[in-house]
Design an enzyme around this catalytic site. Sequence first.
Site: not given
Length: 412
Positions: A198, A352, A382
Amino acid sequence: MASVYITLAIIGMVFILPVIIPALFLGALFYDFLNSELPPGIDQPLKLRFFHSLLITTMISGKILEKLGICSDLSLLRVVLDGIPPRRDSKLLIKDLKVDEVPLRIYQPKQPPTGKRRGILYFHGGAGTFGSIRAFERICRYIAKKCNSVVVSVGYRLSPEHPYPGQYFDCLNATLYFMRNLEEYHVDPALIIISGDSCGANFATVICQILLNKRDLPKVRAQVLLYPGLQGLDFHLPSYQQNASVPILFRKLVIYFCFRYLNKEPSVLEDVLQNCHVPESMKRKYKKWVSADIIPDKFKIRGYVPQKSTSYKPEVHEAVKELLAITFSPLLAEDSIICQLPESYIVTCEFDVLRDDGLLYKKRLEDNGVQVTWYHSESGFHGILAFFGYGIFSFSSGKKIMDSTVNYINSL
């Protein structure tokens, strides 16, 4: 007098929490049913709904505690997302230290090395405002054992207490320390890997770009980027539209946490969602790199509708211009930088909002002659790796991502 009010508030909370928390959770579950979307094919949707409701409950509880003056909302979120500490691992040597006030945790296999090992730096996710070494303990242990490698988990200091762009400096200082002390950890200087998930993958990308100018240091062997967020230019890409209401990261939540990270007021949040912060000249300049037109058609099948162009608002740009800086948006780096980057491994997840950031970076690297190994999780979402290593509370797609990542590292 203030301390008396705080004490009374705490006592009151002790008595009413057993009632409030279940009520909040039920409210969060109801909100989740009304507002979130769980598309066909997503991994274990009921489990995901449960965890998303817990996240909403935590965020609401944090806001209540902040109003009462007990703690900030981020403090509660950080505690909850740290998770449960794993048991001691007899197969690893684990050492904690600080470098320029930045906490590091170094994982080394206990078995004496037969030769020099790989060295892997790991920058955790969490939007630069939450997440920790503890939260990603299971991932780093798994990589250290399965890859017989030295793993350095970097506990960069969080915003807003440690303002942006301090996180990049913390990650860079940790990287420089490790690269200058490889002998101490029996690491092969030709096998240094920089990784993250991320926003941590964003940090890894930027650090790899910065290190190109450090000719006195070993060359990075590979960058490992797990569902990276790499640009703040276009929030209308297909994945942002298709996954706008898919847990755990809603499209609006991306911008919200960007604002928290940059310590900005959310007054222009809706304008940023509509890309009103981007000057027309910038849209034209970067369209060759950041555009829905570049995304393969197979990723547009699931309900993508091209968006109409929005009007530029100079005051919005001025308020959030950091979103368009190369530091925040390394996807916008020039070809002269991209072509020098190391071999790369990129993970994207179908469900995501940040999926297309990874796809666009993959294309940019390949167009510049950089070798890319790509793993696409067809059922992933995600933040799925935050649940890795928790047994029945984990997601099978997360395990597949980790196994693919380990296989790639072992191939180097």
